[in-house]
Every structure is written in structure tokens, then in C-alpha cells.
Design a protein around this motif. Structure first.
Motif, PDB file in Angstrom:
ATOM      1  N   GLY A  33       0.844  -1.190   0.000  1.00 50.35           N
ATOM      2  CA  GLY A  33       0.000   0.000   0.000  1.00 50.35           C
ATOM      3  C   GLY A  33       0.871   1.228   0.000  1.00 50.35           C
ATOM      4  N   CYS A  34       0.668   2.096  -0.969  1.00 45.90           N
ATOM      5  CA  CYS A  34       1.535   3.262  -1.098  1.00 45.90           C
ATOM      6  C   CYS A  34       0.898   4.507  -0.499  1.00 45.90           C
ATOM      7  CB  CYS A  34       1.857   3.494  -2.567  1.00 45.90           C
ATOM      8  SG  CYS A  34       3.379   2.711  -3.076  1.00 45.90           S
ATOM      9  N   SER A  35      -0.199   4.332   0.241  1.00 42.75           N
ATOM     10  CA  SER A  35      -0.958   5.514   0.645  1.00 42.75           C
ATOM     11  C   SER A  35      -0.154   6.438   1.550  1.00 42.75           C
ATOM     12  CB  SER A  35      -2.253   5.093   1.327  1.00 42.75           C
ATOM     13  OG  SER A  35      -1.953   4.240   2.400  1.00 42.75           O
ATOM     14  N   CYS A  36       0.772   5.865   2.318  1.00 38.36           N
ATOM     15  CA  CYS A  36       1.554   6.719   3.223  1.00 38.36           C
ATOM     16  C   CYS A  36       2.916   7.072   2.636  1.00 38.36           C
ATOM     17  CB  CYS A  36       1.754   6.025   4.560  1.00 38.36           C
ATOM     18  SG  CYS A  36       0.210   5.765   5.413  1.00 38.36           S
ATOM     19  N   CYS A  37       3.135   6.651   1.409  1.00 39.40           N
ATOM     20  CA  CYS A  37       4.458   6.836   0.824  1.00 39.40           C
ATOM     21  C   CYS A  37       4.648   8.213   0.227  1.00 39.40           C
ATOM     22  CB  CYS A  37       4.688   5.851  -0.317  1.00 39.40           C
ATOM     23  SG  CYS A  37       5.025   4.210   0.222  1.00 39.40           S
ATOM     24  N   GLN A  38       5.874   8.623   0.282  1.00 41.37           N
ATOM     25  CA  GLN A  38       6.320   9.753  -0.517  1.00 41.37           C
ATOM     26  C   GLN A  38       7.413   9.212  -1.414  1.00 41.37           C
ATOM     27  OE1 GLN A  38       7.451  12.780   2.421  1.00 41.37           O
ATOM     28  NE2 GLN A  38       6.774  14.202   0.846  1.00 41.37           N
ATOM     29  N   ILE A  56      12.174   5.406  -5.055  1.00 40.73           N
ATOM     30  CA  ILE A  56      12.365   4.975  -3.671  1.00 40.73           C
ATOM     31  C   ILE A  56      11.275   5.618  -2.826  1.00 40.73           C
ATOM     32  CG2 ILE A  56      13.976   4.901  -1.735  1.00 40.73           C
ATOM     33  CD1 ILE A  56      16.138   5.274  -4.059  1.00 40.73           C
ATOM     34  N   HIS A  57      10.482   4.768  -2.212  1.00 48.66           N
ATOM     35  CA  HIS A  57       9.321   5.248  -1.452  1.00 48.66           C
ATOM     36  C   HIS A  57       9.559   5.171   0.044  1.00 48.66           C
ATOM     37  CE1 HIS A  57       6.003   4.569  -4.708  1.00 48.66           C
ATOM     38  NE2 HIS A  57       7.072   5.150  -5.210  1.00 48.66           N
ATOM     39  N   GLY A  58       8.973   6.077   0.750  1.00 45.84           N
ATOM     40  CA  GLY A  58       9.049   6.033   2.204  1.00 45.84           C
ATOM     41  C   GLY A  58       8.608   7.358   2.782  1.00 45.84           C
ATOM     42  N   CYS A  64      10.529   2.453   2.635  1.00 46.82           N
ATOM     43  CA  CYS A  64       9.584   1.329   2.642  1.00 46.82           C
ATOM     44  C   CYS A  64       9.868   0.335   1.523  1.00 46.82           C
ATOM     45  CB  CYS A  64       8.158   1.826   2.481  1.00 46.82           C
ATOM     46  SG  CYS A  64       7.670   3.002   3.739  1.00 46.82           S
ATOM     47  N   HIS A  65       9.968   0.828   0.329  1.00 47.70           N
ATOM     48  CA  HIS A  65      10.175  -0.053  -0.817  1.00 47.70           C
ATOM     49  C   HIS A  65      10.622   0.770  -2.012  1.00 47.70           C
ATOM     50  CE1 HIS A  65       5.659   0.712  -0.584  1.00 47.70           C
ATOM     51  NE2 HIS A  65       6.117   1.558  -1.467  1.00 47.70           N
ATOM     52  N   ALA A  66      11.014   0.054  -3.046  1.00 43.98           N
ATOM     53  CA  ALA A  66      11.392   0.732  -4.288  1.00 43.98           C
ATOM     54  C   ALA A  66      10.581   0.113  -5.413  1.00 43.98           C
ATOM     55  CB  ALA A  66      12.875   0.571  -4.554  1.00 43.98           C
TER      56      ALA A  66
HETATM   57 ZN   LIG Z   1       5.106   3.226  -1.883  1.00 41.76          ZN
END
Ligand SMILES: [Zn+2]
Length: 270
Positions: A33-38, A56-58, A64-66
Motif C-alpha cells: 500500500g503506497c498511501s503513506c508513501c512519498q 524509492i518510497h518512504g 519502505c520499498h522501491a
Molecule cells: Zn510506496
């Protein structure tokens, strides 16, 4: 203890229209879930035909993930369109992420890709002022990092006798010898910086640095030229997302050419 989401804890007065009950805080990183990702960073590579993008997400301080987008060029009939791949970093250490990204970039360069100038590089550079990266210390005997004041560049000036114990100022003869031994390769690494900054990084005065450059036939400090090429790369990077495949191809080719030009100026191919 009551579940705060199910009881009205006497907070009527805080019931603004933008309030929302949360069952857990802080919200844990969720791999898919990317809802909280930047998007913390985008690492874009190109080989002149294909463009790959690793997002790169987090959130600040958390990775969190890439997500890897492999946008094959229109000329590639085998794998048209987009390919996505996810790399989960949820329970991994920051050191693991660093290793992963180093290996990823290494693999790309081994397969003929060059990294595209990050449009946000100025932003990250500004944020990271004062960080001491390992690269700065590989070649200079006089640039040993010391734990006592990690986090600041050195302020030693000629004639400044007030030196810290851990940073003994090299004697004049040692400095002279070091200046004599500096090769073009040593200096090229700093061509992307303004000359004042390069001189500071090399622990030299601007005059001495200019003298060394002349010795190697570098009559003009290349920072401005590199800067203008980097600006062009940033402009063309925007076109890598174009819906027009021809424009994308053209952008990828121009970026590759500009990147190679910069590499050449910085001594990659002499
Ligand atoms: Zn994400």
C-alpha cells in the motif's frame, strides 16, 4: 484499555471536519500500500534506447520499498510498454538499502546505462551540507575524518595557527610535495564544483589549484560548462515521460550524450 477508535473520548470539541480516527499510530510501513508513501528519490538510468526508473518510497527517515519501472523503448518489440517490479525494504536496515542501491547502480553501469542527473540533486546537496562522505577521504592524507568534528568542512586557512589536535596542519614542505604529486586525475573529480569549493575540498588555495591546472593544460575551470550540461540534462529528463515515443527516444539519446560528455570532462575517458 478501551479502543480509542470505538469510544468518543470526550473529544467533541476537537471534532473538526479534517479529523479522522486512527486505530494505530504511528502507521507501520506497508509493503504494497503506497498511501503513506512519498517518493523520496527517483534514480533514472538510460542507455540511449531504454529508460529505467527506480522510485524509492518512504517517509522522512524511513525507506519502505522501491518500484522499478522499466520503460522499454518503442523500438523494443519484445517488451513494449511498462514493466514494474517492487523491492520491499520494510524490515531491512538502512545499510541494506544502501548496499542494494549501490549494487543496483553498479549493475546498471555494467550493462551500459548511465545515471541521469537527478533534478532534485541541488535539493539533496543543500540538505546534506556538512555530511562527510567516504569519497572525500579516499585520496587525501590530510583529509582524515575525525569524530570530534564530523559534520563540518575544514576551515584551516594559511596562517591559522590555531589548529585542532586531531588535525595537525601539514608542514609547508609536506604541502609542497603533495601539490607536486597531485595528478590531473586527483583534480578532475572536483571539476563539477566551483573552483573555490574544489580548492577547499583539496585543501589548497585557489591560486595553487589554478597553477596545478595550468600545469596539466586546463586553462578554464570546467564547473560552468558541466553545470550548463547538467541543466540541459534536467530539461531533457522531463521529456523521458513524454507520451510521444519518438520524443522519449530523442531525450534518452541526448541525455546519454550529455552524460558521456560530462564523464569525459571529468576524466572518465582520456
Ligand atoms: Zn510506496
Amino acid at each position: 484499555m478501551n479502543n480509542p477508535t470505538e469510544t468518543n473520548m470526550g473529544t467533541e470539541s476537537l471534532n473538526f471536519e479534517n479529523s479522522m480516527p486512527l486505530s494505530v499510530w504511528p502507521i507501520g510501513p506497508v509493503p504494497f500500500g503506497c498511501s503513506c508513501c512519498q517518493v523520496l528519490r527517483e534514480i533514472v538510468h538510460t542507455n540511449g534506447i531504454n529508460v529505467t526508473k527506480l522510485e524509492i518510497h518512504g517517509r522522512l527517515g524511513i525507506i519502505c520499498h522501491a518500484i522499478l519501472t522499466d520503460r522499454s523503448g518503442s523500438t523494443n518489440a519484445v517488451a513494449p510498454g511498462h514493466q514494474y517490479q517492487m523491492f520491499d525494504f520494510c524490515k531491512k536496515s538502512i545499510e541494506y538499502v544502501k548496499q542494494f542501491l549501490s549494487q543496483y547502480c553498479f549493475h546498471r553501469s555494467q550493462t551500459g546505462y548511465v545515471i541521469v542527473q537527478d533534478p532534485l540533486s541541488g535539493f539533496y546537496e543543500a540538505l546534506c551540507v556538512g555530511f562527510l562522505w567516504d569519497e572525500n577521504f579516499k585520496n587525501g592524507d590530510f583529509m582524515q575524518p575525525s569524530s570530534s568534528h564530523a559534520g563540518g568542512f575544514r576551515m584551516d586557512q594559511p596562517g591559522n595557527s590555531n589548529n585542532r589536535g586531531k588535525h595537525p596542519k601539514p608542514s609547508l614542505s609536506i604541502q609542497r610535495e603533495r601539490t607536486r604529486n597531485l595528478t590531473l586525475k586527483d583534480i578532475e573529480k572536483y571539476f563539477h564544483l566551483p573552483i573555490e569549493e574544489a580548492a577547499r575540498s583539496l585543501d589548497l588555495s585557489v591560486t595553487v589549484l589554478k597553477k596545478i591546472c595550468r600545469r596539466y593544460g586546463v586553462l578554464r575551470w570546467p564547473h560552468r560548462k558541466i553545470q550548463s550540461m547538467e541543466k540541459q540534462i534536467v530539461l531533457w529528463t522531463g521529456k523521458l515521460n513524454s507520451n510521444d515515443p519518438e520524443e522519449r527516444d530523442r531525450a534518452a539519446k541526448i541525455i546519454l550524450k550529455l552524460q558521456r560528455g560530462i564523464t569525459k570532462i571529468r576524466g572518465g575517458a582520456r
